[in-house]
Design an enzyme around this catalytic site. Structure first.
Site, PDB file in Angstrom:
ATOM      1  CB  ILE A  96      -0.957   0.005   1.213  1.00 54.17           C
ATOM      2  CG1 ILE A  96      -2.050   1.074   1.031  1.00 54.17           C
ATOM      3  CG2 ILE A  96      -0.202   0.199   2.520  1.00 54.17           C
ATOM      4  CD1 ILE A  96      -3.221   0.913   1.982  1.00 54.17           C
ATOM      5  CB  THR A  97       2.146   3.663  -1.726  1.00 48.55           C
ATOM      6  OG1 THR A  97       2.995   4.787  -1.448  1.00 48.55           O
ATOM      7  CG2 THR A  97       1.534   3.816  -3.114  1.00 48.55           C
ATOM      8  N   GLY A 148       6.300   0.416  -7.982  1.00 51.33           N
ATOM      9  CA  GLY A 148       5.482  -0.793  -8.057  1.00 51.33           C
ATOM     10  C   GLY A 148       4.962  -0.928  -9.472  1.00 51.33           C
ATOM     11  CB  CYS A 203       6.155   0.369   0.698  1.00 52.34           C
ATOM     12  SG  CYS A 203       5.915   1.777  -0.404  1.00 52.34           S
ATOM     13  CB  ALA A 258       6.966   4.256  -3.611  1.00 52.21           C
TER      14      ALA A 258
END
Length: 238
Positions: free
Chosen positions: A86-87, A156, A185, A154
């Site tokens: 998650i972010t 992803g 994260c 970040a």
């Protein structure tokens, strides 16, 4: 922090220039829909793309997100098909979505490392020393003065039919308090930072856009040397 390898070849299967688009502030779902549209276009023989943008405030969860890492206050979360956990996205954070056809043989981890290296070089251009942390994706400021390692960017992604979706986010002058409602994260023993927080002056998205665009394109085409580290946060569906 990582050591450095030599220069690499382009990781792109195509040779035409990457189409770069600045979208301004755009809803997450609208940007996700656009990514998928551009990915289908790329698979059909269209150009590679790099979308640069900001999002209104939103939490997004990758496929590895655990229940306890979600907001404790019930804030809505958009579940995505990217790797990672998650972010938060929001104003003051520059988000980049490279929609790239990858060359054979596919090396998804190498693609992620190139994104990391591009953002490391951007931070260095502002005078902020960053690097990788073994076993953790993204770009980090090393712990100092009793402070833990702090994530400044970040990453992803998802790869489907040899084409990349999702991407990276670098904190420029965003509200770092927004990360307080989640385990960013999935990493509970580290902090979050921004260019503004590290430099003690405002570094807005507008000041960062061109440097990020140039560095990402250089990294994808092998004009930036790569450091050595593992890179989780990848979901591959070739």
């Amino acid at each position: 922090m990582s050591s450095v390898e030599g220069m690499a070849q382009s990781i792109r299967s195509g040779t035409e220039p990457v189409r770069v688009q600045w979208l301004g502030r755009i809803d997450y779902q609208a940007a996700w829909d656009l990514q998928r549209e551009l990915a289908e276009e790329r698979i059909a023989g269209g150009p590679d793309s790099l979308l640069l943008l900001e999002h209104p405030e939103v939490y997004t969860a990758g496929r590895r997100t655990l229940a306890h890492e979600r907001p404790v206050d019930g804030t809505p979360v958009i579940d995505t098909d990217r790797g990672g956990k998650i972010t938060w996205h929001g104003p003051g954070q520059l988000v980049g979505y490279p929609i790239i056809g990858l060359a054979e043989p596919l090396d998804v981890v190498n693609f992620v490392r190139r994104l990391e290296e591009s953002l490391i070089s951007v931070c260095a251009s502002f005078g902020v020393q960053t690097g990788r942390v073994e076993g953790r994706s993204g770009v980090w400021v090393a712990g100092d003065g009793g402070r833990p390692d702090r994530k400044i960017a970040a990453i992803g992604i998802r790869v489907a039919r040899a084409t990349t979706l999702h991407g990276f986010a670098i904190n420029c002058d965003c509200d770092l308090g927004a990360f307080g409602s989640i385990v960013p994260c999935g990493i509970a023993d580290a902090g979050v930072t921004s260019l503004t927080a590290e430099l003690g002056r405002t570094v807005g998205v507008a000041e960062v856009i061109d440097r990020v665009s140039e560095a990402v394109l250089d990294a994808l085409d092998g004009r930036i040397a790569l450091g050595v580290a593992s890179s989780p946060g990848v979901d591959s569906a070739q």
